[in-house]
Design a protein around this motif. Structure first.
Motif: not given
Length: 769
Positions: A130, A163, A238
């Motif tokens: 991510q 995310q 996140p």
């Protein structure tokens, strides 16, 4: 839109579309052999293949539409090094009627998607890295500015993918790293603003292990998003988990509390804050795409990267100071940002700068770190200005408007053996990978055939400067290949964390100039040539001491016209240029007057900002920076392009000027008077209301598709803001010859020569024996 774009599917434009055979003939062409390449622009005609490209075992070029194939022997011949390569078993079904996509002649650009480290038991569960965003916020601002900056940050965090991982650093006299994983109470790690701090010290103070020491082959147990669960998650969370924490933290955040002495600047440690953010990202696994997004509201006055002293009586360095070597902090700050750039490139991370202040903040010093990591830069007057607010929002928006920010790019260039690469001008870093195609002459990022692009987006564009090998080829028999080939292979991570490879292979023709120059002339691209000259000039102004840009451009243009013009010797009136070249002198005339060459009136920060964008944008956009476009609106005709000349000003016309960084809507005197009387509000004058609206609508269309968002200036003839238009126009009417101007037109108060005088001088000098 896609079909009408001059860059085409391949995203490649060249100064010359046919090339001379020898180094000597190439040097006589004056304009260098160069290509502008957009590595990853989206295009509906580019196929995406679910496997890895097949590479040549000698030169590692990818299989492409120009490879020769022996279907019986299952062999392909690389067009770059003529190596014969066996097809692997999964190509066993290949035949003349069953071709893989990359061999179709129309697919000169193909994209491949790669699976990263799939889990053998559950392929759908492949770990996706991510993206990480570390926001670095300056708190040495007045309350009002800080409120604008905080509200922009809140909006950005709300727009991030759930995310995406987020970190937060604030700085003033000291740098503060905020622990987001500890919600019970806000917890902050403080770094002293006055001394330089290494990556190791940052990690040690934050209690983090360095990622580089761990194995990266697989994902060790307990890893999520490429981090050890417990440790980094204190600082990088996140977006969905820390949105509330961050918003309340921003609500409580106040302007820097350290007292500022009267007559002094606030103490601001920008350099330390960026070092700390880079160090924090050093704890990520290699290969994680990450951006440091810095919002800076003034000059660094404390610690490494300082650009000016705290004493307000000492002004921030100007171009004159840099020229006279009278900027005491400049070289040291550039050296600091140079080492920060190296660290970020090693980690594969990006530095983005959003600078909003009335004075300079140090973009000129930070330019090296922004450009080498492929970062974004936006310069505005305030965090409340639309230039900042709209641009900042675009960075995080999804969908049609998104910039398509990608990470960890790598560009490899393969070329036919007679061609060498001198270097690249644009947002990338040389990886110093030597090879037979590397030239001894270096321009920009050179000495390599492979470059790193930590950050790239769908509008990123690079300029590659080529050279020919010095062996004389005139004695080569005619059987030699009349074509040459160039391949650009870009691997990168998209915003979702998938690894993609884009391969573009182009071919052009060799010509023998000693026989005929006709083909060469028709293969000239005037826009690309003008932009490449602008980029080389800007680079030389930054790197060569005492470089006289105007003189260098003039001498090259005279040589160019002397070589390609049609004339009788010593007779200027006989001079003419082929239509393929006719716009080029005008481009150079506007380049000489542009903000890239005339630095007077601009601060070093503004000049650095303009140059970063010139080097990053595609040819169409960069050409507008060099030579703005002008459209005229009137009652008696539809909107039409107008000459970039003061003669285009008329009392009953509206002009729309697009100079890339600003859009100017200019109302002629009569139009402005009618508007002030409110005619547009009367039903019988609906045509006038529509006339007023048309340029505004067109201006919004331009603004919508552009990053950074340009400044919109709406002004009237003889008003103070009219200078934004007048400064860009050809001064064909000045106070010296004001007698012959049409009523309602205008004059420019300048001693600059007009385009006509410039061309007369050019003709006289080009035809001299």
């Amino acid at each position: 839109m896609a079909n009408s774009d001059p860059e085409g599917v391949d995203g490649v434009r060249m100064t010359w579309n046919v090339w001379p055979r020898t180094k000597l003939e190439a040097s006589k062409c004056v304009i260098p052999l160069a290509a502008s390449i957009a590595p990853i622009p989206p295009h509906s005609d580019i196929p995406t293949l679910p496997y890895a490209p097949l590479r040549c075992r000698t030169c590692s070029a990818a299989l492409n539409a120009y490879s020769r194939v022996d279907f019986l022997a299952k062999i392909w011949i690389c067009p770059f090094c003529y190596q014969r390569n066996q097809f692997p078993p999964h190509y066993a079904m290949i035949s003349e009627t069953n071709l893989p996509c990359e061999l179709y002649p129309q697919y000169t650009t193909v994209q491949y998607t790669l699976q990263t480290n799939p889990d053998p038991n559950n392929p759908s569960n492949a770990p996706q890295l991510q993206p990480v965003f570390v926001f670095v916020l300056d708190t040495c601002m007045i309350e009002e500015e800080l409120v604008f900056a905080k509200s922009a940050l809140k909006q950005a965090i709300g727009l991030l993918p759930e995310q995406a991982l987020v970190g937060f650093v604030s700085f003033g006299t000291q740098a503060h790293v905020h622990e987001l994983g500890f919600t019970e109470m806000s917890k902050v790690y403080v770094f002293k603003g006055s001394k330089e701090i290494s990556k190791e010290q940052v990690l040690e103070q934050l209690g983090l292990p360095a990622a580089g020491r761990r194995s990266t082959a697989g994902y060790p147990k307990g890893l999520q998003n490429g981090f050890t669960n417990t440790v980094v998650n204190r600082f990088l969370l996140p977006a969905s988990d820390c949105e509330f924490t961050l918003n309340s933290l921003l609500d409580e955040l106040q302007t820097d509390q350290w007292p500022v002495q009267a007559g002094h600047r606030a103490s601001r440690c920008t350099g330390v804050a960026l070092s700390v953010a880079a160090g924090l990202l050093g704890a990520c696994l290699p290969g994680t795409g990450a951006r440091i997004i810095a919002l800076v509201g003034g000059p660094c006055t404390e610690g490494p990267g300082t650009i000016v002293s705290k004493d307000l009586s000492e002004p921030v360095r100007s171009h004159k100071d840099l020229f006279k070597d009278a900027a005491p902090y400049f070289k040291k700050a550039v050296k600091f940002y140079d080492s920060l750039a190296k660290q970020l490139v090693d980690q594969g991370h990006v530095l983005d700068l959003f600078a909003s202040a009335l004075d300079q903040v140090g973009v000129a010093e930070m330019k090296v770190a922004i450009e080498r990591t492929g970062g974004l830069v936006v310069l505005a007057e305030s965090f409340g200005h639309s230039v900042f607010k709209d641009s900042f929002k675009l960075v995080f928006e999804d969908g049609e408007q998104s910039l398509g920010l990608c990470f960890n790019g790598m560009l490899e260039i393969s070329c036919s053996k007679e061609i060498k690469v001198q270097g690249i001008i644009g947002p990338c870093t040389s990886l110093e990978k030597k090879g037979p195609n590397v030239s001894d002459m270096v321009i920009g990022e050179g000495n390599t055939t492979t470059w790193k692009m930590c950050g790239l987006d769908k509008s990123t564009c690079l300029t590659v400067i080529f050279d020919l090998s010095s062996t004389d080829q005139s004695n080569v028999p005619e059987t030699v290949n009349p074509q040459f080939y160039l391949q650009f292979l870009t691997s990168y991570q998209d915003p979702e964390g998938k690894t993609l490879i884009r391969v573009t292979t182009v071919t052009r023709q060799w010509v023998d100039i000693s026989v005929s120059t006709e083909e060469l002339i028709h293969g000239f691209d005037q826009e690309t040539a003008a932009v490449v000259m602008a980029r080389i000039t800007s680079l030389k102004m930054e790197t060569e001491e005492g470089f006289d840009a105007t003189r260098w451009l003039d001498r090259n243009l005279i040589r160019f016209c002397s070589k390609f013009g049609n004339y009788r010797e010593n007779d200027p009136s006989s001079f003419s240029l082929n239509p393929c070249f006719s716009l080029f002198p005008q481009f150079i005339f506007n380049l000489r007057r542009s903000q890239f060459v005339q630095v007077f009136n601009n601060s070093p920060d503004e000049t650095a900002y303009f140059r970063v964008l010139l080097n990053k944008e595609n040819i169409t956009n960069a050409a507008v920076m060099v030579q703005p476009s002008l459209i005229s609106y009137s009652f008696n005709s539809p909107p039409q392009p107008a000459l970039l000349d003061v003669a285009s000003i008329s009392a009953d016309h509206i002009l729309l000027l697009d100079s890339y960084f600003s859009i100017v809507v200019f109302h002629g005197m009569t139009i402005a008077q009618w508007r002030n009387m409110g005619y547009q509000n009367q039903p019988e004058h609906q045509a006038f209301a529509l006339l007023l609206e048309a340029p505004q609508v067109d201006a919004q269309i331009i603004i919508r598709d552009r990053f950074p968002v340009p400044r919109l200036v709406v002004c009237d003839q003889h008003g103070s803001q009219a200078r934004f238009l007048l400064a860009k126009l050809n001064p064909s009417a000045t106070y010296n010859n004001a007698t012959d101007i049409a009523p309602g037109s205008d004059i420019i108060f300048t001693d600059d020569v007009s385009l006509q005088v410039f061309c007369e001088h050019l003709q006289r000098l080009a035809v001299q024996s």
